[in-house]
Design an enzyme around this catalytic site. Sequence first.
Site, PDB file in Angstrom:
ATOM      1  N   CYS A 112      44.904  30.281  29.445  1.00 11.52           N
ATOM      2  CA  CYS A 112      44.192  29.468  30.442  1.00 11.52           C
ATOM      3  C   CYS A 112      43.033  28.686  29.832  1.00 11.52           C
ATOM      4  O   CYS A 112      42.447  27.835  30.500  1.00 11.52           O
ATOM      5  CB  CYS A 112      43.698  30.352  31.579  1.00 11.52           C
ATOM      6  SG  CYS A 112      45.031  31.276  32.324  1.00 11.52           S
ATOM      7  N   HIS A 253      38.244  26.655  35.011  1.00 12.90           N
ATOM      8  CA  HIS A 253      39.632  27.095  35.167  1.00 12.90           C
ATOM      9  C   HIS A 253      39.767  27.730  36.550  1.00 12.90           C
ATOM     10  O   HIS A 253      38.957  28.585  36.935  1.00 12.90           O
ATOM     11  CB  HIS A 253      39.975  28.106  34.065  1.00 12.90           C
ATOM     12  CG  HIS A 253      41.233  28.840  34.330  1.00 12.90           C
ATOM     13  ND1 HIS A 253      42.403  28.194  34.665  1.00 12.90           N
ATOM     14  CD2 HIS A 253      41.524  30.177  34.339  1.00 12.90           C
ATOM     15  CE1 HIS A 253      43.348  29.098  34.866  1.00 12.90           C
ATOM     16  NE2 HIS A 253      42.840  30.305  34.679  1.00 12.90           N
ATOM     17  N   ASN A 283      46.347  29.609  40.469  1.00 17.51           N
ATOM     18  CA  ASN A 283      46.010  29.550  39.040  1.00 17.51           C
ATOM     19  C   ASN A 283      47.191  28.972  38.267  1.00 17.51           C
ATOM     20  O   ASN A 283      48.234  29.622  38.141  1.00 17.51           O
ATOM     21  CB  ASN A 283      45.693  30.978  38.579  1.00 17.51           C
ATOM     22  CG  ASN A 283      45.402  31.074  37.100  1.00 17.51           C
ATOM     23  OD1 ASN A 283      45.639  30.153  36.338  1.00 17.51           O
ATOM     24  ND2 ASN A 283      44.886  32.222  36.690  1.00 17.51           N
TER      25      ASN A 283
HETATM   26  N1  ACO Z   1      47.702  42.283  48.638  1.00 13.85           N
HETATM   27  C1  ACO Z   1      47.176  43.364  49.210  1.00 13.85           C
HETATM   28  N2  ACO Z   1      46.558  44.319  48.526  1.00 13.85           N
HETATM   29  C2  ACO Z   1      46.460  44.178  47.189  1.00 13.85           C
HETATM   30  C3  ACO Z   1      47.004  43.076  46.517  1.00 13.85           C
HETATM   31  C4  ACO Z   1      47.649  42.094  47.290  1.00 13.85           C
HETATM   32  N3  ACO Z   1      48.192  40.986  46.751  1.00 13.85           N
HETATM   33  N4  ACO Z   1      46.744  43.199  45.212  1.00 13.85           N
HETATM   34  C5  ACO Z   1      46.070  44.348  45.052  1.00 13.85           C
HETATM   35  N5  ACO Z   1      45.917  44.944  46.247  1.00 13.85           N
HETATM   36  C6  ACO Z   1      45.244  46.191  46.553  1.00 13.85           C
HETATM   37  C7  ACO Z   1      45.154  47.083  45.349  1.00 13.85           C
HETATM   38  O1  ACO Z   1      46.350  47.825  45.199  1.00 13.85           O
HETATM   39  C8  ACO Z   1      43.974  47.961  45.717  1.00 13.85           C
HETATM   40  O2  ACO Z   1      44.422  48.966  46.575  1.00 13.85           O
HETATM   41  P1  ACO Z   1      43.868  50.464  46.429  1.00 13.85           P
HETATM   42  O3  ACO Z   1      42.380  50.366  46.631  1.00 13.85           O
HETATM   43  O4  ACO Z   1      44.605  51.179  47.495  1.00 13.85           O
HETATM   44  O5  ACO Z   1      44.249  50.881  45.035  1.00 13.85           O
HETATM   45  C9  ACO Z   1      43.078  47.026  46.522  1.00 13.85           C
HETATM   46  O6  ACO Z   1      43.913  45.920  46.923  1.00 13.85           O
HETATM   47  C10 ACO Z   1      41.895  46.491  45.750  1.00 13.85           C
HETATM   48  O7  ACO Z   1      42.346  46.078  44.507  1.00 13.85           O
HETATM   49  P2  ACO Z   1      41.344  45.467  43.468  1.00 13.85           P
HETATM   50  O8  ACO Z   1      42.062  45.235  42.182  1.00 13.85           O
HETATM   51  O9  ACO Z   1      40.071  46.245  43.459  1.00 13.85           O
HETATM   52  O10 ACO Z   1      41.034  44.086  44.155  1.00 13.85           O
HETATM   53  P3  ACO Z   1      39.943  43.063  43.732  1.00 13.85           P
HETATM   54  O11 ACO Z   1      38.977  42.873  44.822  1.00 13.85           O
HETATM   55  O12 ACO Z   1      39.415  43.320  42.353  1.00 13.85           O
HETATM   56  O13 ACO Z   1      40.795  41.730  43.639  1.00 13.85           O
HETATM   57  C11 ACO Z   1      41.853  40.357  42.001  1.00 13.85           C
HETATM   58  C12 ACO Z   1      41.903  41.667  42.760  1.00 13.85           C
HETATM   59  C13 ACO Z   1      41.971  39.219  42.992  1.00 13.85           C
HETATM   60  C14 ACO Z   1      43.038  40.292  41.042  1.00 13.85           C
HETATM   61  C15 ACO Z   1      40.514  40.267  41.256  1.00 13.85           C
HETATM   62  O14 ACO Z   1      40.301  41.419  40.482  1.00 13.85           O
HETATM   63  C16 ACO Z   1      40.465  39.083  40.357  1.00 13.85           C
HETATM   64  O15 ACO Z   1      40.451  37.959  40.794  1.00 13.85           O
HETATM   65  N6  ACO Z   1      40.383  39.281  39.048  1.00 13.85           N
HETATM   66  C17 ACO Z   1      40.420  38.194  38.116  1.00 13.85           C
HETATM   67  C18 ACO Z   1      41.836  37.861  37.887  1.00 13.85           C
HETATM   68  C19 ACO Z   1      42.008  36.546  37.231  1.00 13.85           C
HETATM   69  O16 ACO Z   1      41.216  35.657  37.388  1.00 13.85           O
HETATM   70  N7  ACO Z   1      43.090  36.454  36.499  1.00 13.85           N
HETATM   71  C20 ACO Z   1      43.492  35.316  35.842  1.00 13.85           C
HETATM   72  C21 ACO Z   1      42.490  34.859  34.809  1.00 13.85           C
HETATM   73  S1  ACO Z   1      43.157  34.465  33.309  1.00 13.85           S
HETATM   74  C22 ACO Z   1      44.407  33.529  33.579  1.00 13.85           C
HETATM   75  O17 ACO Z   1      44.208  32.620  34.275  1.00 13.85           O
HETATM   76  C23 ACO Z   1      45.790  33.878  33.060  1.00 13.85           C
END
Ligand code: ACO
Length: 327
Positions: A112, A253, A283
């Site tokens: 990315c 990004h 993304n």
């Molecule tokens: N729908 C519903 N529930 C979900 C989903 C979904 N799509 N995905 C995860 N959950 C659940 C999880 O299982 C978890 O459940 P649990 O508490 O029972 O275990 C709960 O939601 C919370 O999960 P978290 O991982 O804590 O959620 P968070 O608030 O951190 O959000 C996210 C997750 C959106 C992925 C966040 O961590 C994030 O944005 N991280 C950065 C990711 C990123 O930017 N990646 C790409 C960058 S690099 C590139 O571009 C390749």
Amino acid sequence: MPGVSLVGSGSACLSATLSNEALSHLVDTTDEWIVSRTGIRQRHLAAAEDSLGSLAAQAARQALAMAQVEAEAVQLILLATSTPDDLFGSACQVQAELGATRAVAFDLTAACSGFVFALVTAAQYIRAGAFDTVLVIGADVLSRWTDWGDRNTCVLFGDGAGAVVLQASDRDRLLGFELCSDGTLNSYLKLPYQATPEPLNADLAVQKGTFAPITMNGREVYKFAVSRVPEVIEKALFRADLTTQDIDWLLLHQANQRILDAVAERLQVSPERVLSNMADHGNTSAASIPLALDEAVRAGRIQPGDTIAAAGFGAGLTWGSAIFQWG
Ligand code: ACO
């Protein structure tokens, strides 16, 4: 030393969209969860017959048209992608499709961060006097490598392509940059090759396998992004002898709206100056910055002379910032 100007932008138009509601029929998720955690409402997907190269070429043609530059005048094509049609690289296919017969073309992989890394790399060729007209393309079809049964990742990604034309100029409009890598954090975000040994004879075995779908430690990537991205932008601004008060647009990004908001807050950049197309595209990896740039240019938001602080971050891990003036 010649300077660098960004004189045209373009993007590929992918008509197929996948809404959050449609995704909720594939995995256990909801529109409310996806919007509140990421800001994404839908993503565009490449059609089965689209190639990465054809999307990249579509974006490049638009950028060349805006710049009023003929394909034959392009001397270098840098294609930032992690999802080539061919592991040997897709840039030469783009060169052929464009008819850019004088250009040398190659791929650059930095996930990315790829577009920012390619932009800075291209600028060095121009500053060195090696080339005066360069196409920089960011394109990815991550849908090919997304696990559509994994709700942790499949809600985040979309496909796209964006491009810019760089030209040599008297005034250098690439005002500052900073690029970083940390391979010790590689496990946070991966699209790894997985192989099993295939014996050739009693003494020799080769590796046979394929790439496994994307895996991500979302929380760690989030923490990495909100700490390192403001830092790298401040370093690039320092090199440009500017502060965040001097920039017209923050162009990050497009990974997650919450990351955009947190970085903007740390840098004290007001929300009106933050470019975001997260809701529409999700993304799109290396495509996300040139795609958002092109949309803002075509909408008349970015004007010639505007100062833009761009920053990419992603797998590697890699991250980097480029401060430039548009037009
Ligand atoms: N729908 C519903 N529930 C979900 C989903 C979904 N799509 N995905 C995860 N959950 C659940 C999880 O299982 C978890 O459940 P649990 O508490 O029972 O275990 C709960 O939601 C919370 O999960 P978290 O991982 O804590 O959620 P968070 O608030 O951190 O959000 C996210 C997750 C959106 C992925 C966040 O961590 C994030 O944005 N991280 C950065 C990711 C990123 O930017 N990646 C790409 C960058 S690099 C590139 O571009 C390749």
